[in-house]
Enzyme design. Structure first.
Site, PDB file in Angstrom:
ATOM      1  N   HIS A  57      58.722  33.241   1.891  1.00 49.56           N
ATOM      2  CA  HIS A  57      59.735  32.824   2.862  1.00 49.56           C
ATOM      3  C   HIS A  57      59.387  31.518   3.552  1.00 49.56           C
ATOM      4  O   HIS A  57      59.915  31.233   4.625  1.00 49.56           O
ATOM      5  CB  HIS A  57      59.922  33.918   3.928  1.00 49.56           C
ATOM      6  CG  HIS A  57      60.343  35.237   3.411  1.00 49.56           C
ATOM      7  ND1 HIS A  57      61.505  35.410   2.694  1.00 49.56           N
ATOM      8  CD2 HIS A  57      59.774  36.471   3.487  1.00 49.56           C
ATOM      9  CE1 HIS A  57      61.637  36.697   2.366  1.00 49.56           C
ATOM     10  NE2 HIS A  57      60.590  37.361   2.822  1.00 49.56           N
ATOM     11  N   ASP A 110      56.103  46.327   7.477  1.00 44.63           N
ATOM     12  CA  ASP A 110      55.508  45.482   8.512  1.00 44.63           C
ATOM     13  C   ASP A 110      55.270  46.306   9.768  1.00 44.63           C
ATOM     14  O   ASP A 110      54.213  46.215  10.404  1.00 44.63           O
ATOM     15  CB  ASP A 110      56.427  44.301   8.857  1.00 44.63           C
ATOM     16  CG  ASP A 110      56.800  43.460   7.640  1.00 44.63           C
ATOM     17  OD1 ASP A 110      57.182  44.034   6.610  1.00 44.63           O
ATOM     18  OD2 ASP A 110      56.714  42.233   7.728  1.00 44.63           O
ATOM     19  N   HIS A 219      65.922  39.581   1.001  1.00 48.49           N
ATOM     20  CA  HIS A 219      65.290  40.193  -0.175  1.00 48.49           C
ATOM     21  C   HIS A 219      66.335  40.768  -1.117  1.00 48.49           C
ATOM     22  O   HIS A 219      66.030  41.577  -1.981  1.00 48.49           O
ATOM     23  CB  HIS A 219      64.330  41.311   0.254  1.00 48.49           C
ATOM     24  CG  HIS A 219      63.400  40.912   1.342  1.00 48.49           C
ATOM     25  ND1 HIS A 219      63.667  41.166   2.661  1.00 48.49           N
ATOM     26  CD2 HIS A 219      62.220  40.250   1.303  1.00 48.49           C
ATOM     27  CE1 HIS A 219      62.674  40.681   3.406  1.00 48.49           C
ATOM     28  NE2 HIS A 219      61.791  40.117   2.610  1.00 48.49           N
TER      29      HIS A 219
END
Lengths: 332, 332
Positions: A57, A110, A219
């Site tokens: 990213h 995450d 994504h």
């Protein structure tokens, strides 16, 4: 599309090696080198601000490490959350006894790993707080804002929280400003063509040439609608309408605006989009402050763009305009 | 690939409108608005530095207009040289009686129109000089350097000439430094996938997925060889070897280095390439100063990259490090 790589296995580490070679203000850190931190950090007496996430990213996340922005980032494999060890190492690298804010996108992996790292940090006497980026309005309805994913708009929270920490704010202050900036930021994006994860058999999703998917995640998460591509102005109008309809209550009259390419979509097209978005926002009575146009959050060579609005108050506006230094934040 | 546009006819003008809206330091100028100039220019007593070229290469050319860089740019249609009128208007917009350097890429259409504009300017009492960017080593052999095309490396000449003008140099001084910087800059690029000119029936060239063309020009001009894609390190090694073999005589030991994406190729891959290029240059005894990694000269959504070396002397190095301000030049 052909990739300029050596092997999928070495992709992230070679990329990080190049990043720190090209930008001497950044350094690799931690047992497996999966933390990027300020070469001049941690800064004594300052609250730490840490982020992290999967690779692929750029310039998110590591490109926003620097004075007035992030102190450290943990780095995962492509489109995978960073592991617990790198999250722990990022937190420790940013700590000087004043506590550390963990500010990252709202994704399961995450969250799980940062949460565990925060628990471990607390046991070691490092105070931590967490703020999740949740700016993507296409990822959940308004009554489920906590389920929304974090995308490009998180850079506004990086900047505001980083500036508040630089100015000497306490952990509570910095956390509050990050939280408020997230709450006042909305993003909507669309995809025009997919990217391919290095080593994967094919692209992350299928999107026939000439089609667009509005609201698709970075994504390839499913969006709101899919159709033939429409004129840029029609897309701009729909996006502005959806974003303003989702605005938080009592937002003043000023906003900042990020027109972001997901990768392959060129600057020329971003400016064509910007022109219409700015006109529509102006017609709706909004004053635009310090707009950003470019590639701030990408998915490698994915084509498409996103539009983020950060609804300002005086404090956030001042923090966004505060001095900072990193390879990728620029205004003007 | 799907384009985010309204109509091919309006592409350039809408792009320029967005550019100046997003960057208040820039303004459209001239009878058809096909000049971008500094909003605070021309600066009295300063030599003017002007460039120009076809659209589709952002941030080239207009993104380098600003203090310490270019004063004005003439803007053509996509991949077409700017017309004589816009070249004339750019020269006039940059003139304050000290003369104007025209610094642009070595392409037939650009040369013809700028030459005519310079003749007209001379008749109106504006002294002009011309320096052509000729950094692309794949476009002609060493004994025909004057036939080489200008590509990404021209930004080094922009920066050096712009800084020399800002420092009070005469037209002769500024012209000499531009000329010397061009003479000390070499670029080699490769294509991985084509772009499409808005409104065209198909892409500018055919390149099957998985193939690479080394030396291909930014408009699809034929290169040196075409083959299956190779590992990034093998490409880096070949490019460094070819560039060093083409270096000018007596170049010192320091160079700057630009790893440039042609558009779609992501930052991750540029850093993978940078890492190896930096290592090879170091092994060959070169010290790298102020490297640049990113999108500095593109062809819309074309995939591929280029590598530029600027062989420094003390004066050029100081000029590259001098303060400047524009939306797209950044070091660090």
């Amino acid at each position: 599309m052909s990739k300029l790589i050596n092997s999928p296995r070495d992709y992230v580490d070679e990329m990080l090696n190049g990043l720190v070679l090209a930008h001497p203000s950044l350094i690799r850190h931690g047992t497996s080198g999966r933390v990027i931190r300020r070469v001049d950090g941690p800064v004594a007496g300052k609250v730490g601000v840490v982020s992290g996430g999967g690779s692929g990213h750029l310039p998110l996340f590591t490109g926003y490490v620097g004075p007035g922005l992030l102190d450290a980032c943990s780095v995962g494999n492509v489109f995978e959350g960073p592991n617990v060890a790198s999250c722990s190492e990022a937190i420790a690298a940013a700590d000087t006894g004043k506590g550390v804010l963990c500010l990252y996108g709202n994704y399961g992996g995450d969250r799980m790993n940062f949460n565990m790292a925060c628990e471990m940090a607390e046991m070691e006497g490092i105070e931590t707080t967490t703020v999740l980026g949740t700016d993507d309005i296409a990822s959940a309805d308004a009554d489920q804002i906590g389920k929304r994913r974090g995308v490009a708009g998180i850079i506004y929270a990086y900047k505001a929280a980083g500036a508040a920490a630089e100015a000497g704010g306490t952990l509570a202050d910095v956390t509050e400003i990050a939280c408020r900036t997230v709450e006042r930021t909305r993003t909507l994006g669309f995809a025009l063509a997919p990217c391919t994860v290095p080593g994967a058999a094919g692209p992350t999703f299928e999107l026939p040439d000439g089609e667009i998917e509005m609201g698709m995640g970075i994504h390839g998460e499913p969006g709101i609608w899919r159709d033939r591509i429409k004129p840029a102005d029609a897309l701009a109008d729909e996006m502005v309408e959806r974003l303003l309809a989702s605005a938080p209550a009592s937002t003043g009259t000023r906003l900042s605006l990020l027109v972001n390419s997901l990768g392959a979509t060129p600057l020329e097209e971003l400016y064509i989009l910007y022109r219409r978005v700015a006109a529509q926002l102006g017609a709706a009575g909004w004053e635009i402050v310090a707009p950003l146009v470019g590639r701030y959050t990408t998915s490698m060579e994915m084509a498409g763009a996103s539009l983020s609005l950060c609804f300002l108050d005086d404090e956030i506006e001042n923090l966004l305009q505060a001095p900072s230094s990193c390879p990728f934040w620029r205004v003007g």
